[in-house]
Design a protein around this motif. Sequence first.
Motif, PDB file in Angstrom:
ATOM      1  N   LEU A 144     -51.741 -20.209   8.706  1.00  0.00           N
ATOM      2  CA  LEU A 144     -51.627 -19.915   9.943  1.00  0.00           C
ATOM      3  C   LEU A 144     -51.899 -18.918  10.600  1.00  0.00           C
ATOM      4  CD1 LEU A 144     -49.624 -21.702  11.294  1.00  0.00           C
ATOM      5  CD2 LEU A 144     -47.785 -20.732  10.097  1.00  0.00           C
ATOM      6  N   ASP A 145     -52.541 -19.123  11.500  1.00  0.00           N
ATOM      7  CA  ASP A 145     -52.734 -17.903  12.805  1.00  0.00           C
ATOM      8  C   ASP A 145     -53.780 -17.392  12.009  1.00  0.00           C
ATOM      9  OD1 ASP A 145     -52.927 -19.325  14.975  1.00  0.00           O
ATOM     10  OD2 ASP A 145     -50.579 -18.703  14.998  1.00  0.00           O
ATOM     11  N   GLY A 146     -54.616 -17.360  10.631  1.00  0.00           N
ATOM     12  CA  GLY A 146     -55.537 -16.411  10.214  1.00  0.00           C
ATOM     13  C   GLY A 146     -54.642 -15.628   9.419  1.00  0.00           C
ATOM     14  N   HIS A 147     -53.748 -16.088   8.629  1.00  0.00           N
ATOM     15  CA  HIS A 147     -52.516 -14.670   8.414  1.00  0.00           C
ATOM     16  C   HIS A 147     -52.581 -16.029   6.869  1.00  0.00           C
ATOM     17  CE1 HIS A 147     -51.597 -12.262  11.176  1.00  0.00           C
ATOM     18  NE2 HIS A 147     -51.799 -13.299  11.991  1.00  0.00           N
ATOM     19  N   GLU A 148     -52.996 -15.109   5.524  1.00  0.00           N
ATOM     20  CA  GLU A 148     -52.760 -15.869   4.639  1.00  0.00           C
ATOM     21  C   GLU A 148     -51.024 -16.033   4.796  1.00  0.00           C
ATOM     22  OE1 GLU A 148     -54.269 -15.529  -0.382  1.00  0.00           O
ATOM     23  OE2 GLU A 148     -54.695 -14.159   0.813  1.00  0.00           O
ATOM     24  N   ILE A 149     -50.815 -17.542   4.048  1.00  0.00           N
ATOM     25  CA  ILE A 149     -49.832 -18.105   3.344  1.00  0.00           C
ATOM     26  C   ILE A 149     -49.564 -18.226   1.647  1.00  0.00           C
ATOM     27  CG2 ILE A 149     -47.457 -19.993   3.697  1.00  0.00           C
ATOM     28  CD1 ILE A 149     -48.888 -20.316   6.251  1.00  0.00           C
ATOM     29  N   MET A 150     -48.619 -18.264   1.332  1.00  0.00           N
ATOM     30  CA  MET A 150     -48.073 -17.810  -0.482  1.00  0.00           C
ATOM     31  C   MET A 150     -47.247 -19.544  -1.160  1.00  0.00           C
ATOM     32  SD  MET A 150     -50.255 -15.314  -1.344  1.00  0.00           S
ATOM     33  CE  MET A 150     -50.187 -16.442  -2.917  1.00  0.00           C
ATOM     34  N   LEU A 151     -47.770 -20.247  -1.436  1.00  0.00           N
ATOM     35  CA  LEU A 151     -46.731 -20.926  -1.880  1.00  0.00           C
ATOM     36  C   LEU A 151     -46.734 -21.349  -3.549  1.00  0.00           C
ATOM     37  CD1 LEU A 151     -49.391 -23.764   0.829  1.00  0.00           C
ATOM     38  CD2 LEU A 151     -47.139 -22.691   1.357  1.00  0.00           C
ATOM     39  N   GLN A 152     -46.097 -22.255  -3.734  1.00  0.00           N
ATOM     40  CA  GLN A 152     -46.051 -23.260  -4.977  1.00  0.00           C
ATOM     41  C   GLN A 152     -46.793 -23.375  -5.076  1.00  0.00           C
ATOM     42  OE1 GLN A 152     -44.322 -21.319  -7.285  1.00  0.00           O
ATOM     43  NE2 GLN A 152     -44.353 -19.241  -6.013  1.00  0.00           N
ATOM     44  N   PRO A 153     -46.967 -24.129  -6.355  1.00  0.00           N
ATOM     45  CA  PRO A 153     -47.815 -25.811  -7.089  1.00  0.00           C
ATOM     46  C   PRO A 153     -47.487 -27.187  -6.093  1.00  0.00           C
ATOM     47  CG  PRO A 153     -47.746 -24.368  -8.528  1.00  0.00           C
ATOM     48  CD  PRO A 153     -46.761 -24.000  -7.836  1.00  0.00           C
ATOM     49  N   LYS A 154     -45.827 -26.624  -5.852  1.00  0.00           N
ATOM     50  CA  LYS A 154     -45.732 -27.883  -5.145  1.00  0.00           C
ATOM     51  C   LYS A 154     -45.629 -27.960  -3.820  1.00  0.00           C
ATOM     52  CE  LYS A 154     -44.807 -31.084  -8.302  1.00  0.00           C
ATOM     53  NZ  LYS A 154     -46.435 -32.532  -8.789  1.00  0.00           N
ATOM     54  N   GLU A 155     -45.553 -26.601  -3.753  1.00  0.00           N
ATOM     55  CA  GLU A 155     -45.265 -26.036  -1.588  1.00  0.00           C
ATOM     56  C   GLU A 155     -46.714 -26.371  -1.102  1.00  0.00           C
ATOM     57  OE1 GLU A 155     -42.052 -22.991  -2.367  1.00  0.00           O
ATOM     58  OE2 GLU A 155     -44.183 -22.390  -1.450  1.00  0.00           O
ATOM     59  N   PHE A 156     -47.362 -26.088  -2.100  1.00  0.00           N
ATOM     60  CA  PHE A 156     -49.772 -26.771  -1.646  1.00  0.00           C
ATOM     61  C   PHE A 156     -49.654 -27.886  -1.456  1.00  0.00           C
ATOM     62  CE2 PHE A 156     -53.713 -27.341  -3.069  1.00  0.00           C
ATOM     63  CZ  PHE A 156     -54.366 -26.374  -1.994  1.00  0.00           C
ATOM     64  N   GLN A 157     -49.408 -28.750  -3.149  1.00  0.00           N
ATOM     65  CA  GLN A 157     -49.828 -30.191  -3.146  1.00  0.00           C
ATOM     66  C   GLN A 157     -48.872 -31.360  -1.844  1.00  0.00           C
ATOM     67  OE1 GLN A 157     -49.086 -31.758  -6.994  1.00  0.00           O
ATOM     68  NE2 GLN A 157     -49.299 -29.940  -7.515  1.00  0.00           N
ATOM     69  N   LEU A 158     -47.412 -30.604  -1.692  1.00  0.00           N
ATOM     70  CA  LEU A 158     -47.220 -31.344  -0.218  1.00  0.00           C
ATOM     71  C   LEU A 158     -47.519 -30.868   0.902  1.00  0.00           C
ATOM     72  CD1 LEU A 158     -44.173 -32.829   1.024  1.00  0.00           C
ATOM     73  CD2 LEU A 158     -43.092 -31.044   1.031  1.00  0.00           C
ATOM     74  N   LEU A 159     -47.978 -29.855   1.095  1.00  0.00           N
ATOM     75  CA  LEU A 159     -48.349 -28.833   2.713  1.00  0.00           C
ATOM     76  C   LEU A 159     -50.263 -30.053   2.463  1.00  0.00           C
ATOM     77  CD1 LEU A 159     -48.460 -28.135   5.033  1.00  0.00           C
ATOM     78  CD2 LEU A 159     -49.677 -26.460   4.062  1.00  0.00           C
ATOM     79  N   LYS A 160     -50.666 -30.522   1.382  1.00  0.00           N
ATOM     80  CA  LYS A 160     -52.541 -31.173   0.913  1.00  0.00           C
ATOM     81  C   LYS A 160     -52.154 -32.379   1.761  1.00  0.00           C
ATOM     82  CE  LYS A 160     -55.912 -32.150  -1.977  1.00  0.00           C
ATOM     83  NZ  LYS A 160     -55.506 -33.701  -1.702  1.00  0.00           N
ATOM     84  N   TYR A 161     -51.219 -32.846   0.707  1.00  0.00           N
ATOM     85  CA  TYR A 161     -50.854 -34.523   1.677  1.00  0.00           C
ATOM     86  C   TYR A 161     -50.675 -34.813   3.018  1.00  0.00           C
ATOM     87  CZ  TYR A 161     -49.447 -39.022   0.980  1.00  0.00           C
ATOM     88  OH  TYR A 161     -49.872 -40.574   0.780  1.00  0.00           O
ATOM     89  N   LEU A 162     -49.647 -33.704   3.716  1.00  0.00           N
ATOM     90  CA  LEU A 162     -49.260 -34.287   5.302  1.00  0.00           C
ATOM     91  C   LEU A 162     -50.476 -32.990   6.045  1.00  0.00           C
ATOM     92  CD1 LEU A 162     -45.591 -31.962   5.421  1.00  0.00           C
ATOM     93  CD2 LEU A 162     -46.298 -34.759   5.222  1.00  0.00           C
ATOM     94  N   MET A 163     -51.124 -32.416   5.970  1.00  0.00           N
ATOM     95  CA  MET A 163     -52.682 -32.465   6.609  1.00  0.00           C
ATOM     96  C   MET A 163     -53.781 -33.257   6.161  1.00  0.00           C
ATOM     97  SD  MET A 163     -53.147 -27.851   4.941  1.00  0.00           S
ATOM     98  CE  MET A 163     -54.536 -27.551   6.933  1.00  0.00           C
ATOM     99  N   GLU A 164     -53.582 -34.285   5.386  1.00  0.00           N
ATOM    100  CA  GLU A 164     -54.558 -34.893   4.920  1.00  0.00           C
ATOM    101  C   GLU A 164     -54.058 -36.455   5.646  1.00  0.00           C
ATOM    102  OE1 GLU A 164     -56.232 -34.787   0.582  1.00  0.00           O
ATOM    103  OE2 GLU A 164     -54.215 -35.725   1.092  1.00  0.00           O
ATOM    104  N   HIS A 165     -52.734 -36.181   6.484  1.00  0.00           N
ATOM    105  CA  HIS A 165     -52.053 -37.134   6.738  1.00  0.00           C
ATOM    106  C   HIS A 165     -51.968 -36.516   8.318  1.00  0.00           C
ATOM    107  CE1 HIS A 165     -52.574 -38.601   3.218  1.00  0.00           C
ATOM    108  NE2 HIS A 165     -53.191 -40.084   3.377  1.00  0.00           N
ATOM    109  N   VAL A 166     -52.442 -35.913   8.870  1.00  0.00           N
ATOM    110  CA  VAL A 166     -51.451 -35.015  10.670  1.00  0.00           C
ATOM    111  C   VAL A 166     -51.522 -36.048  11.893  1.00  0.00           C
ATOM    112  CG1 VAL A 166     -53.812 -35.003  11.183  1.00  0.00           C
ATOM    113  CG2 VAL A 166     -52.287 -32.825  11.868  1.00  0.00           C
TER     114      VAL A 166
END
Length: 225
Positions: A144-166
């Motif tokens: 985010l703005d070039g800063h790495e964010i550490m995500l747990q597996p479900k957080e990653f999947q949730l964000l991925k789905y939201l980004m796919e449907h921005v």
Amino acid sequence: MKVLLVEDDATTLDYIVKGFTEQGHNIETASDGHQGLLLATSNQYDLIVLDRMLPSLGGLKLLAAVRATGNQTPVMLLSALSHVDERVKGLRAGGDDYMTKPFAFSELLVRCEKLMQRGHTQPMQTHLRAGPLEMELLTRNVTLDGHEIMLQPKEFQLLKYLMEHVNQVISRTLLFEAVWDYHFDPRTNVIDVHIAKLRRKFEELGHGELIETVRGAGYRLRQRN
């Protein structure tokens, strides 16, 4: 384009063959499931048009067998079964689109041509971007703005789905299906908890407003430049 049509009704088969041939497509046919499976796994096609109700081997079993080989040829399912549950079954089994009988050939043609174009032009997506958010799917790296964010597996999947449907409002039902594989609402606050965790991580970098709660509807990841 090279098309495989698997259809046991002779009238429907002739109707579709005539229409595709008139449009300049090369079409091969099979009238039962076993013959269709043999052709689908022995030859390369740009599209498979597949009836659900077939003798010797049902359409969904045929589709499952094709997908099990790693074959990702676009599949248009045809069926007299029009209930939404049946359409969902077909799409979950690996179908790319679903049309109920009777249908207009003009609509079938347009939808099939879109599937064929998609199959030829879309490379595998490995990178997602939504404004300041970036996600590498292969390395599972999120910044985010070039800063790495550490995500747990479900957080990653949730964000991925939201980004796919921005910029789209995503309901709780869709999130439960996509992220937790629940086909019902378990009446827990698990989504709210994970959304709150994502927001806190975004807030630390000054972007707590990226995920919007749409009251009574769901959540939306807002595109920001």
